[in-house]
Scaffold this motif. Sequence first.
Motif, PDB file in Angstrom:
ATOM      1  N   GLU A  19       0.830  -1.209   0.000  1.00 54.26           N
ATOM      2  CA  GLU A  19       0.000   0.000   0.000  1.00 54.26           C
ATOM      3  C   GLU A  19       0.866   1.261   0.000  1.00 54.26           C
ATOM      4  N   ALA A  20       1.937   1.258   0.781  1.00 53.14           N
ATOM      5  CA  ALA A  20       2.816   2.425   0.844  1.00 53.14           C
ATOM      6  C   ALA A  20       3.524   2.648  -0.491  1.00 53.14           C
ATOM      7  N   VAL A  21       3.983   1.568  -1.114  1.00 57.27           N
ATOM      8  CA  VAL A  21       4.637   1.693  -2.423  1.00 57.27           C
ATOM      9  C   VAL A  21       3.643   2.191  -3.466  1.00 57.27           C
ATOM     10  N   GLN A  22       2.414   1.694  -3.438  1.00 58.66           N
ATOM     11  CA  GLN A  22       1.399   2.148  -4.390  1.00 58.66           C
ATOM     12  C   GLN A  22       1.093   3.628  -4.201  1.00 58.66           C
ATOM     13  N   ASN A  23       0.987   4.082  -2.956  1.00 60.28           N
ATOM     14  CA  ASN A  23       0.751   5.505  -2.707  1.00 60.28           C
ATOM     15  C   ASN A  23       1.925   6.337  -3.199  1.00 60.28           C
ATOM     16  N   ALA A  24       3.151   5.860  -2.992  1.00 58.83           N
ATOM     17  CA  ALA A  24       4.324   6.580  -3.481  1.00 58.83           C
ATOM     18  C   ALA A  24       4.296   6.674  -5.008  1.00 58.83           C
ATOM     19  N   GLU A  25       3.955   5.571  -5.650  1.00 61.70           N
ATOM     20  CA  GLU A  25       3.867   5.559  -7.113  1.00 61.70           C
ATOM     21  C   GLU A  25       2.767   6.497  -7.603  1.00 61.70           C
ATOM     22  N   ALA A  52       8.223   3.036  15.614  1.00 64.16           N
ATOM     23  CA  ALA A  52       7.417   3.568  14.523  1.00 64.16           C
ATOM     24  C   ALA A  52       7.903   3.077  13.163  1.00 64.16           C
ATOM     25  N   PHE A  53       6.964   2.963  12.226  1.00 63.88           N
ATOM     26  CA  PHE A  53       7.291   2.832  10.816  1.00 63.88           C
ATOM     27  C   PHE A  53       7.377   4.251  10.256  1.00 63.88           C
ATOM     28  N   VAL A  54       8.411   4.527   9.480  1.00 65.55           N
ATOM     29  CA  VAL A  54       8.552   5.818   8.827  1.00 65.55           C
ATOM     30  C   VAL A  54       8.561   5.565   7.324  1.00 65.55           C
ATOM     31  N   LEU A  55       7.618   6.147   6.609  1.00 67.66           N
ATOM     32  CA  LEU A  55       7.503   5.981   5.166  1.00 67.66           C
ATOM     33  C   LEU A  55       7.986   7.255   4.494  1.00 67.66           C
ATOM     34  N   ILE A  56       8.973   7.124   3.598  1.00 67.02           N
ATOM     35  CA  ILE A  56       9.568   8.286   2.949  1.00 67.02           C
ATOM     36  C   ILE A  56       9.617   8.032   1.446  1.00 67.02           C
ATOM     37  N   ASP A  57       9.190   9.018   0.662  1.00 64.72           N
ATOM     38  CA  ASP A  57       9.357   8.937  -0.787  1.00 64.72           C
ATOM     39  C   ASP A  57       9.592  10.333  -1.340  1.00 64.72           C
ATOM     40  N   ASN A  58       9.951  10.407  -2.594  1.00 64.73           N
ATOM     41  CA  ASN A  58      10.224  11.710  -3.213  1.00 64.73           C
ATOM     42  C   ASN A  58       9.100  12.139  -4.148  1.00 64.73           C
TER      43      ASN A  58
END
Length: 100
Positions: A19-25, A52-58
């Motif tokens: 889900e996190a990768v899909q949101n980043a995409e 904590a989980f930390v989700l980071i994308d550009n």
Amino acid sequence: KAQLLRILEDYPGGQLVSEAVQNAEDGGASQFTLLLDLRHHAIEHQAIAGPAFVLIDNGRGFSEREWTSLRAVNKSEKRSSPSEIGAFGMGSRSYFHYSD
């Protein structure tokens, strides 16, 4: 809380990364990092002190409307807008399987 529990009963867990990768995409990201921070921080609000989980994308990040929709647990208005992050359902709600 009861509403969130009902949603989680109907929505499978184990999808945090996908889900996190899909949101980043969806947000146009070319890089994605998932960090597990096991530290505990001495802060007033212990509920958010860690780990904590930390989700980071550009990617472009959430618009104000997307951020509002994410916080309104069962009121997504984005299903009719395929260009918005998380437009195809309630996937980010699966994050609550891993949180307090």
